[in-house]
Design a protein around this motif. Structure first.
Motif, PDB file in Angstrom:
ATOM      1  N   PHE A  40       1.180  -1.419  -0.757  1.00  8.27           N
ATOM      2  CA  PHE A  40       0.049  -0.065   0.087  1.00  8.27           C
ATOM      3  C   PHE A  40       1.046   1.304  -0.274  1.00  8.27           C
ATOM      4  CE2 PHE A  40      -3.196  -2.966   2.467  1.00  8.27           C
ATOM      5  CZ  PHE A  40      -3.448  -3.068   1.623  1.00  8.27           C
ATOM      6  N   ALA A  41       1.709   1.349  -0.912  1.00  3.79           N
ATOM      7  CA  ALA A  41       2.946   2.702  -1.331  1.00  3.79           C
ATOM      8  C   ALA A  41       1.770   3.278  -1.645  1.00  3.79           C
ATOM      9  CB  ALA A  41       4.559   2.179  -1.479  1.00  3.79           C
ATOM     10  N   THR A  42       0.488   3.902  -1.402  1.00  2.00           N
ATOM     11  CA  THR A  42       0.326   5.072  -2.354  1.00  2.00           C
ATOM     12  C   THR A  42       0.682   6.145  -2.839  1.00  2.00           C
ATOM     13  OG1 THR A  42      -1.412   4.428  -1.040  1.00  2.00           O
ATOM     14  CG2 THR A  42      -1.802   6.429  -1.941  1.00  2.00           C
ATOM     15  N   ILE A  43       0.517   6.717  -3.558  1.00  2.00           N
ATOM     16  CA  ILE A  43       1.306   7.719  -4.913  1.00  2.00           C
ATOM     17  C   ILE A  43       2.910   6.782  -5.937  1.00  2.00           C
ATOM     18  CG2 ILE A  43       2.598   8.678  -3.421  1.00  2.00           C
ATOM     19  CD1 ILE A  43       1.396  11.518  -4.506  1.00  2.00           C
ATOM     20  N   SER A  44       3.094   5.581  -5.370  1.00  2.00           N
ATOM     21  CA  SER A  44       4.318   5.277  -6.232  1.00  2.00           C
ATOM     22  C   SER A  44       4.673   5.375  -7.564  1.00  2.00           C
ATOM     23  CB  SER A  44       4.830   4.537  -5.624  1.00  2.00           C
ATOM     24  OG  SER A  44       3.611   3.256  -5.677  1.00  2.00           O
ATOM     25  N   PRO A  45       3.926   5.150  -8.183  1.00  3.99           N
ATOM     26  CA  PRO A  45       4.361   5.975  -9.412  1.00  3.99           C
ATOM     27  C   PRO A  45       5.008   7.503  -9.283  1.00  3.99           C
ATOM     28  CG  PRO A  45       1.991   4.636  -9.287  1.00  3.99           C
ATOM     29  CD  PRO A  45       2.592   4.984  -8.272  1.00  3.99           C
ATOM     30  N   ALA A  46       4.358   7.980  -8.705  1.00  3.62           N
ATOM     31  CA  ALA A  46       4.785   9.466  -9.582  1.00  3.62           C
ATOM     32  C   ALA A  46       5.966  10.013  -8.339  1.00  3.62           C
ATOM     33  CB  ALA A  46       3.915  10.067  -9.171  1.00  3.62           C
ATOM     34  N   ALA A  47       6.581   9.013  -7.246  1.00  6.23           N
ATOM     35  CA  ALA A  47       7.354   9.423  -5.666  1.00  6.23           C
ATOM     36  C   ALA A  47       8.317   9.743  -6.696  1.00  6.23           C
ATOM     37  CB  ALA A  47       7.109   9.142  -4.950  1.00  6.23           C
ATOM     38  N   HIS A  48       9.464  10.749  -5.864  1.00  3.81           N
ATOM     39  CA  HIS A  48      10.738  11.253  -6.088  1.00  3.81           C
ATOM     40  C   HIS A  48      11.764  10.194  -4.909  1.00  3.81           C
ATOM     41  CE1 HIS A  48       9.094  13.707  -8.196  1.00  3.81           C
ATOM     42  NE2 HIS A  48       9.330  13.374  -9.724  1.00  3.81           N
ATOM     43  N   LEU A  49      10.961  10.434  -3.461  1.00  3.95           N
ATOM     44  CA  LEU A  49      11.422  10.259  -2.509  1.00  3.95           C
ATOM     45  C   LEU A  49      10.039   9.417  -1.737  1.00  3.95           C
ATOM     46  CD1 LEU A  49      12.776  13.978  -1.516  1.00  3.95           C
ATOM     47  CD2 LEU A  49      14.206  11.548  -2.461  1.00  3.95           C
ATOM     48  N   PHE A  50      11.457   8.049  -1.321  1.00  2.36           N
ATOM     49  CA  PHE A  50      10.380   7.584  -0.211  1.00  2.36           C
ATOM     50  C   PHE A  50      10.827   7.137   0.918  1.00  2.36           C
ATOM     51  CE2 PHE A  50      10.243   5.799  -4.578  1.00  2.36           C
ATOM     52  CZ  PHE A  50       8.579   4.877  -4.771  1.00  2.36           C
ATOM     53  N   PHE A  51       9.490   7.542   1.604  1.00  2.00           N
ATOM     54  CA  PHE A  51      10.534   6.868   3.256  1.00  2.00           C
ATOM     55  C   PHE A  51       9.237   5.864   4.743  1.00  2.00           C
ATOM     56  CE2 PHE A  51      10.759  11.498   2.370  1.00  2.00           C
ATOM     57  CZ  PHE A  51      11.048  11.935   2.555  1.00  2.00           C
ATOM     58  N   PRO A  52      10.105   4.375   3.796  1.00  2.00           N
ATOM     59  CA  PRO A  52       9.213   4.060   4.462  1.00  2.00           C
ATOM     60  C   PRO A  52       9.727   3.799   6.582  1.00  2.00           C
ATOM     61  CG  PRO A  52      11.452   3.125   3.501  1.00  2.00           C
ATOM     62  CD  PRO A  52      11.553   4.594   3.269  1.00  2.00           C
ATOM     63  N   SER A  53       9.153   3.019   7.719  1.00  2.00           N
ATOM     64  CA  SER A  53       8.813   2.796   8.623  1.00  2.00           C
ATOM     65  C   SER A  53       9.965   2.147   9.208  1.00  2.00           C
ATOM     66  CB  SER A  53       7.816   3.096   9.029  1.00  2.00           C
ATOM     67  OG  SER A  53       7.158   2.081   9.058  1.00  2.00           O
ATOM     68  N   VAL A  54      10.678   1.812   9.880  1.00  4.58           N
ATOM     69  CA  VAL A  54      11.957   0.635   9.480  1.00  4.58           C
ATOM     70  C   VAL A  54      11.586   0.268  11.427  1.00  4.58           C
ATOM     71  CG1 VAL A  54      12.541   1.582   8.261  1.00  4.58           C
ATOM     72  CG2 VAL A  54      13.498   2.519  10.080  1.00  4.58           C
ATOM     73  N   ARG A  55      12.391  -0.731  11.519  1.00  2.97           N
ATOM     74  CA  ARG A  55      13.320  -1.234  13.373  1.00  2.97           C
ATOM     75  C   ARG A  55      14.155  -1.058  12.712  1.00  2.97           C
ATOM     76  NH1 ARG A  55      10.818  -7.407  12.991  1.00  2.97           N
ATOM     77  NH2 ARG A  55      12.543  -8.654  12.478  1.00  2.97           N
ATOM     78  N   ILE A  56      15.126  -0.952  14.519  1.00  6.88           N
ATOM     79  CA  ILE A  56      16.895  -0.992  14.376  1.00  6.88           C
ATOM     80  C   ILE A  56      16.642  -1.460  15.476  1.00  6.88           C
ATOM     81  CG2 ILE A  56      18.482   0.070  14.659  1.00  6.88           C
ATOM     82  CD1 ILE A  56      15.461   2.238  14.286  1.00  6.88           C
ATOM     83  N   PRO A  57      17.368  -3.475  15.420  1.00  5.62           N
ATOM     84  CA  PRO A  57      17.560  -3.803  16.551  1.00  5.62           C
ATOM     85  C   PRO A  57      18.409  -3.415  17.633  1.00  5.62           C
ATOM     86  CG  PRO A  57      18.352  -5.607  14.389  1.00  5.62           C
ATOM     87  CD  PRO A  57      18.164  -3.788  14.537  1.00  5.62           C
ATOM     88  N   LYS A  58      18.037  -3.396  18.764  1.00  5.20           N
ATOM     89  CA  LYS A  58      18.709  -3.152  19.990  1.00  5.20           C
ATOM     90  C   LYS A  58      19.713  -3.620  20.774  1.00  5.20           C
ATOM     91  CE  LYS A  58      15.375  -2.083  22.690  1.00  5.20           C
ATOM     92  NZ  LYS A  58      14.479  -1.283  24.053  1.00  5.20           N
TER      93      LYS A  58
END
Length: 425
Positions: free
Chosen positions: A175-193
């Protein structure tokens, strides 16, 4: 004092509370007819309406929340953004939700920039200011993919692994809405502690980065022109400077979550008011211009039809009232906490109110379109009729984040009974 909106769509539509918002809403209204004319083709083909987004960029709507000094319209009222997205939804709901992905993202970046400025974080503030200039003056389009299969917004499975100079990102977003037109992507992520568990954060990745694949696989019942493709990351390198908003809140719906949920989701929910308003206008046009039966009586003169239209207007009035209420509350909430997170109890209770609004608006939009289809008769069941598209688009609402419908009810009930916001999952 902003003048009230003129009567239309079965009553008094929501108007602006700020001058900047009034300009935005007027610009959004100016696109409705063109978007409506293109919607059937894009819905049938499942194609992305690139021309709509060129139009939105040219009118300034895509830079709505960007401050004027960075080239935007400078809209600071979330409520006014909500109303503008609902107006776009009258023309094409798929365009409305795709535009919201970008516009709300810009509003979040503005808030992050101002918080960094207030906290004296000069480097972060400068980077975010530069990003807003790209959006406001250069037309850069943003995409914020957060949804993943088998998990939720608070518990991303896309994971960063430390490497020299930064991180490697692996995982799948849907559900990466607007992906066909996007120049920059900001996915949420997890980082191991260290010692176990995860932090959460957001990374910035340019289109075409090695290891990022946008899968052209969006083929849904409704919102077919939203470009909500999946995005896969396989050892995608992320420089250390491109990791933002790191928090120790993995799997927690609480501190810090309210800002994102308010800014991103309240306008998203409001798009469904636009669907209901468009359906109402189609129904009204049909019954005031069509005759049926041996007596050739105008449909609008028949009492059962009048009752159905009355119920549509009631549904729309309820949606407008909730959007107005939550928009006003949200603006006050964001103004109270410009530099710091709100107290956890206040944020949790506000999230409950947002979920109440979401549940009602989503259901009322579906009901309004369903009643409009009954009013218009069998013709509305055909794929070529606009109500067919509106009904399928309206059905998308309950599936949208942050909660599935049953989880939304669980959240509302638990918070209402003082059981805390943690869901049974």
């Amino acid at each position: 004092m902003i003048a009230a909106a003129a009567p239309c769509c079965g009553g008094y539509p929501l108007g602006a509370q700020t001058l900047e918002g009034a300009a935005l809403i007027a610009a959004a209204e100016g696109h409705v007819e063109a978007f409506r004319a293109r919607a059937e083709r894009h819905d049938r083909d499942g194609s992305f309406p690139f021309q709509n987004f060129e139009d939105l960029r040219a009118s300034g709507v895509m830079a709505a929340a960007v401050p004027r000094e960075q080239g935007g319209l400078g809209v600071s009222s979330l409520r006014d953004l909500m109303v503008a997205i609902s107006r776009i939804g009258r023309g094409d709901a798929a365009t409305a939700i795709a535009a919201n992905m970008h516009i709300a993202g810009g509003a979040v970046i503005v808030r992050m920039m101002r918080r960094a400025q207030a906290q004296g974080d000069v480097e972060t503030a400068a980077a975010l200011t530069d990003l807003l200039v790209k959006v406001g003056r250069e037309g850069v389009v943003l995409c914020f993919p957060t949804t993943e299969p088998g998990t939720d917004l608070a518990s991303p499975a896309c994971e960063l692994t430390p490497t020299e100079g930064g991180y490697l990102l692996n995982g799948l977003k849907i559900f990466a809405t607007i992906s066909p037109a996007a120049h920059l992507f900001f996915p949420s992520v997890r980082i191991p502690k260290d010692g176990g568990g995860y932090l959460t954060g957001t990374v910035m990745i340019p289109r075409g980065a090695p290891g990022m694949v946008i899968e052209d696989n969006w083929d849904a019942l409704g919102m077919r022109a939203s470009g909500s493709n999946a995005v896969r990351f396989v050892d995608c390198f992320v420089p250390a400077a491109m990791l933002f908003g790191v928090r120790d809140n993995y799997a927690k719906i609480g501190r810090g979550f309210a800002d994102f949920a308010l800014i991103a989701n309240l306008p998203l929910i409001s798009a469904f008011l636009g669907i209901a308003e468009a359906a109402r206008e189609l129904a009204a046009a049909t019954v005031t211009g069509q005759r049926k039966g041996p007596s050739a009586k105008l449909l609008g003169d028949r009492i059962p039809i009048q009752m159905l239209v009355a119920e549509i207007d009631i549904d729309i009035a309820v949606c407008r009232a909730l959007i107005d209420r939550l928009g006003t509350i949200a603006d006050a909430f964001l103004q109270r906490y410009p530099e710091n997170d709100a107290p956890i109890d206040e944020a949790t209770f506000l999230m409950k109110e947002v979920q109440c609004m979401k549940y009602v608006v989503n259901r009322k939009a579906i009901d309004a379109v369903d009643r409009a289809m009954i009013v218009c008769g069998g013709a509305a069941y055909m794929n070529g009729h606009p109500l067919s598209r509106l009904y399928r688009d309206a059905r998308a609402g309950p599936f949208m984040q942050p909660f599935a419908p049953y989880e939304g009810l669980e959240y509302i009930g638990k918070v209402a009974l003082g059981r805390g916001p943690a869901l049974d999952r």
